[in-house]
Design a protein around this motif. Sequence first.
Motif, PDB file in Angstrom:
ATOM      1  N   TRP A  23       0.858  -1.181   0.000  1.00  0.00           N
ATOM      2  CA  TRP A  23       0.000   0.000   0.000  1.00  0.00           C
ATOM      3  C   TRP A  23       0.891   1.226   0.000  1.00  0.00           C
ATOM      4  O   TRP A  23       2.068   1.148   0.345  1.00  0.00           O
ATOM      5  N   SER A  60      -2.125  -8.332  -0.643  1.00  0.00           N
ATOM      6  CA  SER A  60      -2.340  -7.893  -2.016  1.00  0.00           C
ATOM      7  C   SER A  60      -2.382  -6.376  -2.068  1.00  0.00           C
ATOM      8  O   SER A  60      -2.787  -5.723  -1.110  1.00  0.00           O
ATOM      9  N   SER A  61      -2.001  -5.836  -3.200  1.00  0.00           N
ATOM     10  CA  SER A  61      -2.139  -4.394  -3.426  1.00  0.00           C
ATOM     11  C   SER A  61      -3.551  -4.035  -3.847  1.00  0.00           C
ATOM     12  O   SER A  61      -3.902  -2.874  -3.913  1.00  0.00           O
ATOM     13  N   GLU A  62      -4.359  -5.040  -4.137  1.00  0.00           N
ATOM     14  CA  GLU A  62      -5.752  -4.795  -4.496  1.00  0.00           C
ATOM     15  C   GLU A  62      -6.561  -4.634  -3.208  1.00  0.00           C
ATOM     16  O   GLU A  62      -6.486  -5.475  -2.321  1.00  0.00           O
ATOM     17  N   CYS A  82     -12.094  -3.719 -10.241  1.00  0.00           N
ATOM     18  CA  CYS A  82     -11.010  -3.954  -9.282  1.00  0.00           C
ATOM     19  C   CYS A  82     -10.489  -2.609  -8.806  1.00  0.00           C
ATOM     20  O   CYS A  82     -10.242  -1.712  -9.611  1.00  0.00           O
ATOM     21  N   SER A  84      -7.497  -0.741  -6.474  1.00  0.00           N
ATOM     22  CA  SER A  84      -6.188  -0.878  -5.852  1.00  0.00           C
ATOM     23  C   SER A  84      -6.105  -0.024  -4.591  1.00  0.00           C
ATOM     24  O   SER A  84      -6.859   0.923  -4.418  1.00  0.00           O
ATOM     25  N   TRP A 157      -0.044  -4.977 -13.562  1.00  0.00           N
ATOM     26  CA  TRP A 157      -1.095  -5.662 -12.787  1.00  0.00           C
ATOM     27  C   TRP A 157      -0.477  -6.248 -11.514  1.00  0.00           C
ATOM     28  O   TRP A 157      -1.010  -6.085 -10.421  1.00  0.00           O
ATOM     29  N   TYR A 160       0.180  -3.393  -8.876  1.00  0.00           N
ATOM     30  CA  TYR A 160      -0.899  -2.659  -8.227  1.00  0.00           C
ATOM     31  C   TYR A 160      -2.161  -3.452  -7.893  1.00  0.00           C
ATOM     32  O   TYR A 160      -3.045  -2.938  -7.206  1.00  0.00           O
ATOM     33  N   PHE A 161      -2.220  -4.698  -8.338  1.00  0.00           N
ATOM     34  CA  PHE A 161      -3.407  -5.503  -8.033  1.00  0.00           C
ATOM     35  C   PHE A 161      -3.064  -6.916  -7.594  1.00  0.00           C
ATOM     36  O   PHE A 161      -3.927  -7.636  -7.120  1.00  0.00           O
TER      37      PHE A 161
END
Length: 164
Positions: A23, A60-62, A82, A84, A157, A160-161
């Motif tokens: 994050w 996760s960054s998501e 989605c 982020s 991807w 960031y996700f």
Amino acid sequence: MAENDADALKLLHELDDPEWIEWPRGYDPRKTGRLFADLLARLNVAFESLCVSEQDVQDSSEYGRITIPDKATIAGTRIVVCVSKFGSLALICADNPRAYLGTEEAQQEGVLDATDLATTRAALTGLGYVVIPEELIENEYEGQTLLRTPGQRVSWWDRYFGER
């Protein structure tokens, strides 16, 4: 707001901080959660349906996903949004992330209607989200934060996700 792919790519680079992988610096999970709840409410109204949300994905960054049910869309294919944890980045995906090369291909295949795409985009941008084209987020990652093993392909991807 990213006006074009060059602006979006510039934003992806600006948010790429090697000290903050999962994050961003100054991340406020409560603020992100309120914004996500507002997005869910807007999509519920816009599509006259109860959308399903998953959030706070561990490691996760998501931050989360909202699924607009297939019965609520013109083309009869669900839409997955989605979100982020980084910079209010968001993706709009037909059926599932990575099911199509992007919204353009999904529209050409007849599984994503332009009106549904515009409605989803308006809900996101109205709340300050930056919609990154799925086609762009699949490009090879050019930053310094994520490590690669020889022969491994890493995309934006993943940055960031993806899962950590």
